[in-house]
Design an enzyme around this catalytic site. Structure first.
Site, PDB file in Angstrom:
ATOM      1  N   VAL A 337       0.826  -1.206   0.000  1.00 49.80           N
ATOM      2  CA  VAL A 337       0.000   0.000   0.000  1.00 49.80           C
ATOM      3  C   VAL A 337       0.864   1.263   0.000  1.00 49.80           C
ATOM      4  CG1 VAL A 337      -1.904   1.182   1.129  1.00 49.80           C
ATOM      5  CG2 VAL A 337      -1.662  -1.302   1.368  1.00 49.80           C
ATOM      6  N   SER A 338       0.669   2.083  -1.015  1.00 46.31           N
ATOM      7  CA  SER A 338       1.482   3.292  -1.196  1.00 46.31           C
ATOM      8  C   SER A 338       0.636   4.540  -0.968  1.00 46.31           C
ATOM      9  CB  SER A 338       2.032   3.304  -2.626  1.00 46.31           C
ATOM     10  OG  SER A 338       2.540   4.581  -2.943  1.00 46.31           O
TER      11      SER A 338
END
Ligand code: ZN
Length: 760
Positions: A337-338
């Protein structure tokens, strides 16, 4: 041999991160093996019947064991009696010349401070007189560090034991890192993650350990009767999946609208007298809004969110870190998850290769980079931080469900992760499988679209390369059995077999907290979105089968907790060998092994049974290596004193401008000024006194350091006159430091700018 290994590994990592120019490689095409993988539809076809059976099998397993009989229905249970303590303390290590932890980019070094790093502790005590767990307590700590480490926790517990005896233990203290990639490294005593910071850095380790202990002591000292309310909602546009092609291989993805968890969980803590005490938020997003070229120490998007809420909830004029209200923005299953929500693209704006995250011909990884929503990385950090603030405050303000009377409990166990036999109930193959001794794959070296694409490595690599196999063989050559165990991961670094001390954790802590109807699962690494969903889903099934699930029951994952074992993908994601899959240490069934471990803990907790402690992890305290040179001395040119102004402020400024002053200073590594500041923005009061209105931790200020000659330092203070927070008036800027003379004599100094006015 040990020194040779270390040097070699350092060279490897340095090259991987582009520090050493690439030599020509003609074998690049060999790494692009994504084409040979199963398509998502093939996976769905073979794996979904199994996924569907999974829940039934677990439920049956529990029924067979007779769990869940005669349990109370918590939906009717009254609100709980809890006592809660909250505490905050400074954990900022050395802000100059030290490598940051996270990107493993040797050239990323500290050159100042944007924001101090904090540890935030919450102690929950079961105050129910008639509860079986009456008097039990748990400690949740969220610290602005890249991740929790075993060695840190060992030292934290030693210090807590000295004051509190057996009140706080390995089992009831949870240490979760926020995963900021802008914090000084060398804190953990784990050789592999310390390589790019030239080994272990005791000053940074102890700044973090002492600060975490202080935050727990402060929380302990203000424990009082409290009400804890929980709320769950969404944080929109706060994250994206950075390995969506791997996520597409998950056969159970059809049950979800998004390829990241957008769910945020918030706890609102208030005293029984109504005083607001604090907020805890759990939300999955990497601390990588700031890129690998940032040189300012910062808590990244979560540190910023904490700062904003604490500023808002504490009385006006309270300096950062000094207020009673504490707001923790904790990490969760953020593996894939960015925060860089614009996604990845090539420099010309075209999309990167979907599976390998490469650009151009020949395909290269370094130029496929993701960007955040802001005009630059600092703006992106504030935007992603503010979105978390907005979501958290919405949930905080409308929180109405109190944590129930089900009380406080926990289970904790060490597991030897390299030799777990995993039951077919937990594996994606449906067969009994085994974990492997830890090893990192080729794509580990490719980095991610959040930073550090390596010259010769791309994500999605499932086949080795003879040259790199030869190089990594110096570290430790994997056996045929290990190679088969990790397949399709080609082994780059056989970290578990490095002698005499393994470079990676082998004995991992697994931990479950129960606070009323809230369950917190502490994972020692970075679970991907689906890996986390399956763990929560399984836990829910277990609780339902045991009759412990209610309408308001809720499960969260606390990420990067207690120890670090890199990434944990699902079995299906592992097949693609993107960065996260290549960094899944114990082979394709790593995640299934965690599922099995947690099932055991949850099962024991609901049954009121103890769990065995498990094997003890290696005490790394006598095995750390440090190569970071110490500060020899600080000097100033002839005729100048430490603290003298180099370039002064202007006489007056308008709101919207930036004030700037430079001093002849010294290395900030000489003194950390914990719980204080390197700089003070002081406002002239009507009685002629000066009041400190801003410090180095405030977002409007920056403390910048540069080495101008071998032993000379220049310190610059910048202050953005932001319209919302700046009052017109008369000001001055001061700077404190310490300079060093041999042998090891430190002398304090002060610098002070001329006074200046700020006008509309
Ligand atoms: Zn990470």
């Amino acid at each position: 041999m040990r020194a040779l290994s270390l040097l070699l590994a350092f060279a490897v990592v340095a090259m991987l991160c582009g520090a050493i120019p690439a030599s020509g490689s003609s074998s690049h095409a060999k790494f692009r093996q994504g084409e040979s993988l199963k398509s998502p539809s093939e996976f769905l076809a073979d794996a979904s019947p199994h996924a569907a059976q999974f829940r039934d099998m677990l439920a049956a397993h529990f029924r067979a064991k007779g769990k869940g009989k005669g349990k109370i229905n918590l939906a009717q249970a009254p609100a709980g009696n809890y006592s809660v303590g909250v505490g905050i303390a400074d954990v900022t290590g050395q802000v100059a010349e030290i490598g940051f932890m996270g990107y493993a980019t040797p050239e990323q070094k500290g050159a100042g401070l944007q924001q101090r790093l904090r540890s935030r502790a919450f102690i929950f005590v079961d105050d129910h007189e008639d509860s079986k767990t009456s008097g039990k307590r748990v400690v949740y700590v969220s610290a602005d560090i890249c991740m929790g480490f075993q060695m840190m926790k060992t030292n934290i517990l030693d210090k807590l034991r000295a004051r509190f005896g057996d009140l706080y233990t390995d089992a009831n203290v949870m240490l979760s890192g926020t995963h900021t990639h802008a914090a000084p490294g060398g804190i953990g005593g784990m050789a592999l993650v310390d390589i790019t910071t030239l080994g272990f850095i005791p000053e940074n380790h102890w700044a973090a350990v002492d600060g975490i202990v202080k935050s727990i002591e402060r929380a302990h000292d203000n424990i009082k009767p409290a009400v804890v309310k929980m709320n769950v909602g969404q944080c929109d546009n706060c994250n994206i999946n950075r390995s969506p092609s791997a996520y597409l291989l998950d056969p159970d993805r059809a049950a979800y609208a998004n390829d990241t968890d957008q769910e945020m969980t918030v706890l609102r803590v208030e005293g029984r007298d109504g005083t607001e005490m604090g907020l805890v938020s759990f939300f999955a997003v990497h601390g990588t809004s700031l890129n690998n070229n940032n040189s300012l120490v910062s808590g990244d998007n979560k540190g910023y969110a904490s700062y904003v809420v604490e500023k808002q909830k504490n009385p006006p004029g309270t300096l950062p870190g000094e207020g009673a209200f504490v707001a923790a923005f904790g990490q969760s299953n953020e593996g894939d998850v960015s925060p860089n929500t614009r996604g990845a693209a090539c420099p010309d704006g075209s999309p990167c290769d979907f599976v390998h995250s490469t650009c151009g011909d020949p395909a290269r990884g370094q130029t496929c980079l993701a960007t955040g929503p802001g005009v630059d990385q600092y703006d992106s950090m504030r935007i992603i931080g503010q979105r978390q603030v907005d979501a958290a405050m919405r949930l905080y303000n409308s929180a109405s469900v109190p944590l129930s009377a089900a009380g406080v409990d926990y289970r904790f166990q060490y597991v030897d992760m390299e030799s777990v036999e995993v039951s077919g109930k937990f594996t994606s193959t449906g067969r009994t499988e085994h974990t492997c001794p830890p090893a990192l794959g080729y794509s580990f070296a490719a980095g991610t679209t959040d930073g550090c694409g390596a010259f010769d490595f791309v994500q999605g690599t499932t086949e080795g390369n003879p040259f790199w196999d030869w190089v990594s063989g110096f570290l430790s050559k994997p056996t045929a059995e290990q190679i088969a165990c990790h397949a399709p991961k080609p082994i780059l670094l056989n970290v578990g077999q490095v002698k005499p001390i393994s470079w990676s954790s082998v004995i991992l802590p697994e931990q479950v907290f129960r606070i009323g109807q809230l369950w917190i699962l502490a994972v020692p690494g970075e679970f991907t979105t689906m890996a986390g969903r399956r763990l929560r889903g399984m836990t829910r099934q277990l609780l339902q089968a045991a009759g412990e699930w209610t309408d308001s029951s809720h499960i969260v994952i606390a990420g990067l907790a207690n120890s670090y074992s890199h990434y944990i993908t699902t079995y299906e994601e592992y097949q693609q060998q993107r960065y996260e899959g290549a960094s899944t240490l114990y082979g394709p069934h790593t995640h299934a092994a965690h599922m099995q471990n947690f099932a055991g803990l949850v099962e024991a907790l609901v049954a009121g049974q103890p769990v065995p402690e498990g094997p003890q992890p290696l005490d790394m305290r006598n095995h750390t290596m440090s190569f970071m040179p110490r500060i020899v001395e600080d000097t100033v040119p002839a005729g100048v004193s430490f603290g003298d102004v180099h370039t002064d402020v202007q006489p007056s400024y308008k709101i919207g401008q930036t004030v700037r002053v430079s001093f002849w200073g010294a290395s900030p590594r000489n003194e950390l000024f914990l719980e204080s500041s390197f700089l003070f923005i002081e406002q002239l009061q009507s009685d002629g006194s000066w009041r400190r209105v801003l410090v180095d931790s405030d977002i409007e200020t920056r403390f910048l350091w540069e080495r101008v000659q071998d032993t000379q330092s220049r310190v610059t203070v910048e202050w953005d006159l932001e319209p919302q927070t700046t009052e017109p008036g008369t000001y001055r800027i001061t700077h404190q430091g310490r300079w060093k003379k041999q042998p090891e004599i430190l002398t304090p100094y002060w610098g002070e700018s001329s006074t200046f006015t700020v006008e509309h």
